[in-house]
Design a protein around this motif. Structure first.
Motif, PDB file in Angstrom:
ATOM      1  N   GLY A  58       0.760  -1.239   0.000  1.00 23.33           N
ATOM      2  CA  GLY A  58       0.000   0.000   0.000  1.00 23.33           C
ATOM      3  C   GLY A  58       0.788   1.285   0.000  1.00 23.33           C
ATOM      4  N   TYR A  59       2.071   1.257   0.285  1.00 19.67           N
ATOM      5  CA  TYR A  59       2.832   2.502   0.321  1.00 19.67           C
ATOM      6  C   TYR A  59       3.159   2.974  -1.092  1.00 19.67           C
ATOM      7  CZ  TYR A  59       3.307   1.704   5.303  1.00 19.67           C
ATOM      8  OH  TYR A  59       3.039   1.502   6.636  1.00 19.67           O
ATOM      9  N   CYS A  60       3.306   4.291  -1.222  1.00 23.28           N
ATOM     10  CA  CYS A  60       3.574   4.947  -2.517  1.00 23.28           C
ATOM     11  C   CYS A  60       2.397   4.820  -3.479  1.00 23.28           C
ATOM     12  CB  CYS A  60       4.850   4.413  -3.189  1.00 23.28           C
ATOM     13  SG  CYS A  60       6.353   4.691  -2.233  1.00 23.28           S
ATOM     14  N   ASN A  61       1.209   4.576  -2.945  1.00 21.99           N
ATOM     15  CA  ASN A  61       0.014   4.549  -3.785  1.00 21.99           C
ATOM     16  C   ASN A  61      -0.626   5.938  -3.812  1.00 21.99           C
ATOM     17  OD1 ASN A  61      -1.226   4.815  -1.314  1.00 21.99           O
ATOM     18  ND2 ASN A  61      -2.239   2.815  -1.358  1.00 21.99           N
ATOM     19  N   LEU A  62      -1.759   6.056  -4.476  1.00 29.38           N
ATOM     20  CA  LEU A  62      -2.401   7.365  -4.615  1.00 29.38           C
ATOM     21  C   LEU A  62      -2.843   7.925  -3.265  1.00 29.38           C
ATOM     22  CD1 LEU A  62      -3.597   9.726  -6.163  1.00 29.38           C
ATOM     23  CD2 LEU A  62      -5.584   8.286  -6.721  1.00 29.38           C
ATOM     24  N   GLU A  63      -3.461   7.098  -2.431  1.00 28.96           N
ATOM     25  CA  GLU A  63      -3.956   7.570  -1.130  1.00 28.96           C
ATOM     26  C   GLU A  63      -2.826   8.183  -0.303  1.00 28.96           C
ATOM     27  OE1 GLU A  63      -6.167   5.827   2.906  1.00 28.96           O
ATOM     28  OE2 GLU A  63      -5.612   4.484   1.257  1.00 28.96           O
ATOM     29  N   ARG A  64      -1.707   7.491  -0.222  1.00 26.79           N
ATOM     30  CA  ARG A  64      -0.597   7.991   0.590  1.00 26.79           C
ATOM     31  C   ARG A  64       0.110   9.162  -0.082  1.00 26.79           C
ATOM     32  NH1 ARG A  64       0.859   5.270   5.108  1.00 26.79           N
ATOM     33  NH2 ARG A  64      -0.288   3.342   5.533  1.00 26.79           N
ATOM     34  N   THR A  65       0.124   9.174  -1.398  1.00 27.02           N
ATOM     35  CA  THR A  65       0.699  10.315  -2.113  1.00 27.02           C
ATOM     36  C   THR A  65      -0.090  11.582  -1.825  1.00 27.02           C
ATOM     37  OG1 THR A  65       1.593   8.904  -3.871  1.00 27.02           O
ATOM     38  CG2 THR A  65       1.287  11.230  -4.399  1.00 27.02           C
ATOM     39  N   LEU A  66      -1.411  11.473  -1.775  1.00 30.56           N
ATOM     40  CA  LEU A  66      -2.246  12.628  -1.453  1.00 30.56           C
ATOM     41  C   LEU A  66      -1.909  13.166  -0.062  1.00 30.56           C
ATOM     42  CD1 LEU A  66      -5.644  11.319  -2.863  1.00 30.56           C
ATOM     43  CD2 LEU A  66      -4.411  13.314  -3.703  1.00 30.56           C
ATOM     44  N   GLU A  67      -1.713  12.273   0.902  1.00 30.05           N
ATOM     45  CA  GLU A  67      -1.390  12.707   2.257  1.00 30.05           C
ATOM     46  C   GLU A  67       0.004  13.308   2.341  1.00 30.05           C
ATOM     47  OE1 GLU A  67      -3.478  12.905   4.884  1.00 30.05           O
ATOM     48  OE2 GLU A  67      -4.917  12.416   3.306  1.00 30.05           O
ATOM     49  N   MET A  68       0.976  12.684   1.691  1.00 30.43           N
ATOM     50  CA  MET A  68       2.330  13.219   1.707  1.00 30.43           C
ATOM     51  C   MET A  68       2.400  14.571   0.997  1.00 30.43           C
ATOM     52  SD  MET A  68       4.612  11.605   3.440  1.00 30.43           S
ATOM     53  CE  MET A  68       6.098  12.305   2.712  1.00 30.43           C
ATOM     54  N   ALA A  69       1.615  14.747  -0.046  1.00 36.89           N
ATOM     55  CA  ALA A  69       1.609  16.022  -0.764  1.00 36.89           C
ATOM     56  C   ALA A  69       1.180  17.165   0.144  1.00 36.89           C
ATOM     57  CB  ALA A  69       0.692  15.931  -1.982  1.00 36.89           C
ATOM     58  N   LYS A  70       0.229  16.899   1.044  1.00 36.31           N
ATOM     59  CA  LYS A  70      -0.194  17.936   1.990  1.00 36.31           C
ATOM     60  C   LYS A  70       0.966  18.359   2.882  1.00 36.31           C
ATOM     61  CE  LYS A  70      -4.964  16.168   2.285  1.00 36.31           C
ATOM     62  NZ  LYS A  70      -5.958  15.497   3.177  1.00 36.31           N
ATOM     63  N   ARG A  71       1.734  17.393   3.351  1.00 34.86           N
ATOM     64  CA  ARG A  71       2.878  17.718   4.207  1.00 34.86           C
ATOM     65  C   ARG A  71       3.942  18.493   3.439  1.00 34.86           C
ATOM     66  NH1 ARG A  71       4.988  12.406   7.128  1.00 34.86           N
ATOM     67  NH2 ARG A  71       6.460  13.972   7.958  1.00 34.86           N
ATOM     68  N   ILE A  72       4.185  18.074   2.221  1.00 35.97           N
ATOM     69  CA  ILE A  72       5.206  18.730   1.392  1.00 35.97           C
ATOM     70  C   ILE A  72       4.849  20.197   1.165  1.00 35.97           C
ATOM     71  CG2 ILE A  72       6.118  18.812  -0.970  1.00 35.97           C
ATOM     72  CD1 ILE A  72       5.874  15.695  -0.925  1.00 35.97           C
ATOM     73  N   LYS A  73       3.614  20.449   0.788  1.00 39.05           N
ATOM     74  CA  LYS A  73       3.185  21.818   0.519  1.00 39.05           C
ATOM     75  C   LYS A  73       3.115  22.655   1.804  1.00 39.05           C
ATOM     76  CE  LYS A  73       2.567  21.834  -4.000  1.00 39.05           C
ATOM     77  NZ  LYS A  73       3.209  22.823  -4.896  1.00 39.05           N
ATOM     78  N   ALA A  74       2.756  22.010   2.913  1.00 41.45           N
ATOM     79  CA  ALA A  74       2.692  22.730   4.181  1.00 41.45           C
ATOM     80  C   ALA A  74       4.059  23.255   4.605  1.00 41.45           C
ATOM     81  CB  ALA A  74       2.121  21.830   5.273  1.00 41.45           C
ATOM     82  N   HIS A  75       5.117  22.572   4.193  1.00 40.36           N
ATOM     83  CA  HIS A  75       6.475  23.014   4.495  1.00 40.36           C
ATOM     84  C   HIS A  75       7.021  23.973   3.435  1.00 40.36           C
ATOM     85  CE1 HIS A  75       6.553  19.714   7.451  1.00 40.36           C
ATOM     86  NE2 HIS A  75       7.548  20.379   8.006  1.00 40.36           N
ATOM     87  N   GLY A  76       6.230  24.246   2.405  1.00 41.83           N
ATOM     88  CA  GLY A  76       6.643  25.209   1.396  1.00 41.83           C
ATOM     89  C   GLY A  76       7.598  24.677   0.351  1.00 41.83           C
ATOM     90  N   PHE A  77       7.662  23.346   0.191  1.00 37.91           N
ATOM     91  CA  PHE A  77       8.571  22.767  -0.788  1.00 37.91           C
ATOM     92  C   PHE A  77       7.988  22.796  -2.200  1.00 37.91           C
ATOM     93  CE2 PHE A  77       9.913  20.123   2.993  1.00 37.91           C
ATOM     94  CZ  PHE A  77      11.211  20.615   3.067  1.00 37.91           C
ATOM     95  N   ARG A  78       8.847  22.896  -3.177  1.00 37.56           N
ATOM     96  CA  ARG A  78       8.485  22.560  -4.551  1.00 37.56           C
ATOM     97  C   ARG A  78       8.279  21.046  -4.594  1.00 37.56           C
ATOM     98  NH1 ARG A  78       9.266  23.760 -10.216  1.00 37.56           N
ATOM     99  NH2 ARG A  78      10.602  22.221 -11.252  1.00 37.56           N
ATOM    100  N   PHE A  79       7.347  20.583  -5.423  1.00 35.32           N
ATOM    101  CA  PHE A  79       6.908  19.181  -5.405  1.00 35.32           C
ATOM    102  C   PHE A  79       7.080  18.575  -6.795  1.00 35.32           C
ATOM    103  CE2 PHE A  79       2.731  16.501  -5.077  1.00 35.32           C
ATOM    104  CZ  PHE A  79       3.467  15.328  -5.023  1.00 35.32           C
ATOM    105  N   LEU A  80       7.912  17.516  -6.865  1.00 37.09           N
ATOM    106  CA  LEU A  80       8.119  16.755  -8.093  1.00 37.09           C
ATOM    107  C   LEU A  80       7.494  15.377  -7.907  1.00 37.09           C
ATOM    108  CD1 LEU A  80       9.416  15.907 -10.806  1.00 37.09           C
ATOM    109  CD2 LEU A  80      11.581  15.570  -9.560  1.00 37.09           C
ATOM    110  N   LEU A  81       6.560  15.015  -8.776  1.00 37.17           N
ATOM    111  CA  LEU A  81       5.904  13.711  -8.717  1.00 37.17           C
ATOM    112  C   LEU A  81       6.448  12.810  -9.817  1.00 37.17           C
ATOM    113  CD1 LEU A  81       3.745  11.924  -7.379  1.00 37.17           C
ATOM    114  CD2 LEU A  81       2.120  12.787  -9.076  1.00 37.17           C
TER     115      LEU A  81
END
Length: 359
Positions: A58-81
């Motif tokens: 289940g890791y690195c799937n869409l559900e977890r990517t959505l959650e990790m993306a929130k953390r990434i943006k909350a820290h102000g990072f540029r995000f590469l998928l």
């Protein structure tokens, strides 16, 4: 197009799995902290995540990517998928279709790539975390979605290259439609191989694949010397004139053995001359590779990413197809404490204008 910023990036795709298995991270003062916050303090300004279609565990799937993306943006990072278009690793030795796509014909496969890419990106955008950049495939030098998109060995034919270009273009088109402002990247593994890199991107140029940036992997034990890397980067900049990223690199901080872990880098013969497997050697390597990328001709050096800096041994058995053979190549020690290399790149990140060489 000359990039208007320089990515000091980290691929932390395993981070939520590490945390869920008890992994913890500590600053140089010994205080526990969020790994993303420690990376930010060290000068990191960009985070890369891979996404697998339907991975075991289940890791690195869409559900977890959505959650990790929130953390990434909350820290102000540029995000590469990074789309692997597989249920597991996609790399030069493995480019297997997702199980759900195994019986599709070529036209159906193209549509699956387009639909899946679009759906993932729209869902990320809908929650306010759109990627700033999107990789269409991971290390696709031999193609992707084998055998339809395979282009090495007996599959190195004009017909197969056209199929690969069609699959990549389906992903590109979906990314352009879903998030028009996102940068689209094509990623291969040949950071120290100018001839192979030039051949690959010349093929894509002739086949009309529309992309913005070039991504490369560079590990010295597989891809040659820093001189080889410099030659490849300079050649690609002069030939194609696109922003170029080293989206994967790493280097060991120790060669000491750890019970239960068979590391990829274990011997002196795998090291780059002049860079010992020590805390200081690792920090010097990171800083020097970043300088090579930043000083590329025409200002086309766009960024550099350390692959899995936080993959510490948080559990004894990484049994879901990926044993932890990387924990001497991290930027945290085995107990999760940050290493000096984490902050060694700050002078490169802080430089307002790095001198670049002329084309």
């Amino acid at each position: 197009m000359v990039p208007d910023s320089f990515d000091i990036g980290m691929d932390v795709s395993f981070l939520d799995e590490i945390e869920s298995e008890g992994g913890r991270f500590y600053g140089e003062d010994g205080a526990e902290a969020d790994a993303l916050e420690l990376l930010r303090r060290g000068g990191t300004n960009a985070i890369r995540l891979r996404i697998w279609n339907d991975p075991p565990g289940g890791y690195c799937n869409l559900e977890r990517t959505l959650e990790m993306a929130k953390r990434i943006k909350a820290h102000g990072f540029r995000f590469l998928l990074d789309f692997h278009y597989s249920d597991r690793w996609a790399d030069p030795a493995h480019q297997h279709k997702p199980k759900a796509w195994e019986k599709l014909d070529y036209e159906e496969l193209k549509e699956a790539v387009r639909e899946y890419t679009y759906r993932v990106l729209v869902m990320l955008a809908a929650q306010g975390t759109p990627p700033d950049a999107v990789q269409i495939g991971n290390e696709i030098t031999p193609g992707m979605l084998w055998d339809d998109g395979k282009v090495d060995g007996e599959f190195d034919t004009d017909e197969q290259w056209a199929k690969l270009a069609g699959l990549a273009s389906a992903g590109v088109a979906a990314a352009r439609e879903a998030i028009p402002e996102a940068e689209v990247m094509i990623h291969i593994d040949r950071g120290g191989d100018w001839a192979s890199s030039e051949r690959f991107f010349t093929r894509f140029e002739r086949l009309g694949v529309d992309y913005d940036g070039i991504g490369l992997s560079y590990y010295p034990w597989w891809h040659g010397t820093l001189a080889d890397l410099r030659e490849t980067l300079h050649g690609l900049a002069a030939r194609f004139g696109k922003p170029i990223y080293v989206v994967e690199t790493a280097y060991p901080w120790t060669l000491a053995k750890r019970d239960g872990h068979a590391f990829i880098v274990t011997g002196e013969e795998q090291l780059h001359e002049g860079y010992e497997a020590t805390l200081a050697g690792q920090a010097r390597y990171w800083r020097d590779v970043a300088e090579i990328v930043r000083r590329m001709p025409g200002g086309l050096g766009a960024g550099i990413y350390w692959w899995e800096p936080a993959w510490i041994p948080s559990k004894p058995d990484w049994s879901v197809g990926h044993p932890n053979n990387w924990s001497n190549l991290t930027l945290f020690d085995w107990d999760g404490k940050e290493l000096p290399a984490l902050k060694a790149i700050r002078p490169v990140a802080a430089a307002p204008e790095a001198a670049s060489e002329s084309l």
